[in-house]
Enzyme design. Structure first.
Site, mmCIF file in Angstrom:
data_model
loop_
_atom_site.group_PDB
_atom_site.id
_atom_site.type_symbol
_atom_site.label_atom_id
_atom_site.label_comp_id
_atom_site.label_asym_id
_atom_site.label_seq_id
_atom_site.Cartn_x
_atom_site.Cartn_y
_atom_site.Cartn_z
ATOM 1 N N CYS A 39 0.816 -1.214 0.000
ATOM 2 C CA CYS A 39 0.000 0.000 0.000
ATOM 3 C C CYS A 39 0.852 1.268 0.000
ATOM 4 O O CYS A 39 1.664 1.462 0.916
ATOM 5 C CB CYS A 39 -0.925 -0.013 1.216
ATOM 6 N N TYR A 169 -5.206 6.195 -9.209
ATOM 7 C CA TYR A 169 -6.414 5.422 -8.906
ATOM 8 C C TYR A 169 -7.610 5.937 -9.704
ATOM 9 O O TYR A 169 -8.427 5.152 -10.206
ATOM 10 C CB TYR A 169 -6.713 5.479 -7.407
#
Length: 325
Positions: A39, A169
């Site tokens: 992450c 994203y």
């Protein structure tokens, strides 16, 4: 616009502070920072913890690279349980504090070890508090990542950096052609602006590493391995943008940055978890990432990576990542 990806920024806002005003005072050994190597948002906290030398006072639990709809899992640990918290999933710490918690179970998160309850997953605040509220426990020579005289500029450039962090994203998870193209354009406009800024200075703000660099690096270092192909961010690779390429090399080779990066876990996470984008779950064998070890030449711009401080020592043996080559 229809089909745009919207990030949920609704986090647990409780803070761990020196005065304990939220009920959670800074105490060595009391809390556990839970992260996943995959992450980029968690990567920020890992880097800051390393740079500030907080390993002896703030332990770190590392979740595996894949998760399901319920939560990140501690499947890298013996028996599939975090050895300190004794839980299989990070979700258990959230439900221990909020039995009806219905929002995302995200990393980084800090868990109160005695109660087993999550304290916070507010990733923007976590790193700022590690720099300020935990100052008494910083290592000798720890850098000042959020100096008071530069905070305004760091916050301002942070908005541009977030357009990159979140932009990959928005580009990859867009649900319509128009939303993808809009996000794609905004992402590369932001990258171009950062490249222009970094052409004449070694770091984003001032002449030392700050929070701004910590925020940008995790996205840049993942870009060619994941975002270029998997998220269709394919105008250029970072290796095809010379200023950003050399800036990324420079930070990767700086203690506390590259030694937090675990490319096999990064690639496994994105290509296995996002089955809507990669139905086969096949993890690509490439690309060759050894470019990150090539000379960066950024020294010519001057700068003092750690200001008046010193580099961190090597990471604890249990937290070492594989060598790049």
């Amino acid at each position: 616009m229809a089909g745009e990806y919207e990030r949920d920024m609704n986090y647990v806002k409780t803070r761990i502070t020196a005065d304990g005003r939220d009920g959670y005072p800074v105490e060595p050994g009391r809390y556990r920072l839970v992260v996943a190597r995959a992450c980029p948002w968690a990567n920020r906290a890992v880097i800051v913890r390393r740079l500030l030398g907080l390993e002896p006072v703030l332990s770190m639990g590392i979740a595996g690279p894949t998760h399901d709809q319920r939560s990140w899992r501690f499947d890298l640990d013996p028996g599939g349980r975090d050895p300190v918290l004794g839980i299989e999933r990070l979700q258990e710490a959230f439900l221990a504090r909020f039995p009806d918690y219905a929002k995302g179970i995200t990393v980084p998160a800090i868990v109160d070890i005695p109660s087993g309850q999550v304290v916070t997953n507010d990733f923007p605040q976590i790193t700022l508090d590690l720099s300020s509220e935990w100052r008494e426990h910083h290592r000798p020579g720890a850098p000042d990542l959020y100096p008071e005289d530069l905070r305004g500029e760091i916050d301002e450039i942070g908005d541009l950096v977030f357009r990159v962090n979140n932009g990959v994203y928005k580009t990859g998870f867009a649900r319509t052609q128009g939303a993808h193209e809009k996000a794609f354009t905004d992402l590369f406009e932001a990258l171009d602006q950062l490249s222009d800024r970094l052409a004449g200075q070694r770091y984003l703000v001032g002449d030392t590493i700050t929070e701004a660099d910590v925020h940008l690096f995790p996205t840049l270092v993942r870009f060619d391995a994941v975002y270029h192909g998997h998220f269709k961010c394919n105008r250029h690779k970072i290796t095809e943008m010379p200023v950003l390429r050399d800036y990324t090399r420079d930070l990767f080779q700086t203690p506390g940055f590259g030694d937090t990066i675990h490319f096999p876990q990064i690639k496994e996470h994105y290509y296995v978890v996002h089955r809507n984008l990669n139905p086969s779950g096949i993890v690509p064998a490439g690309p060759d990432l050894s470019d990150l070890l090539h000379p960066h030449g950024r020294d010519r711009l001057g700068g003092r990576p750690f200001g008046n401080g010193t580099p961190p020592g090597p990471p604890p043996e249990s937290e070492r990542v594989p060598d790049l080559v």
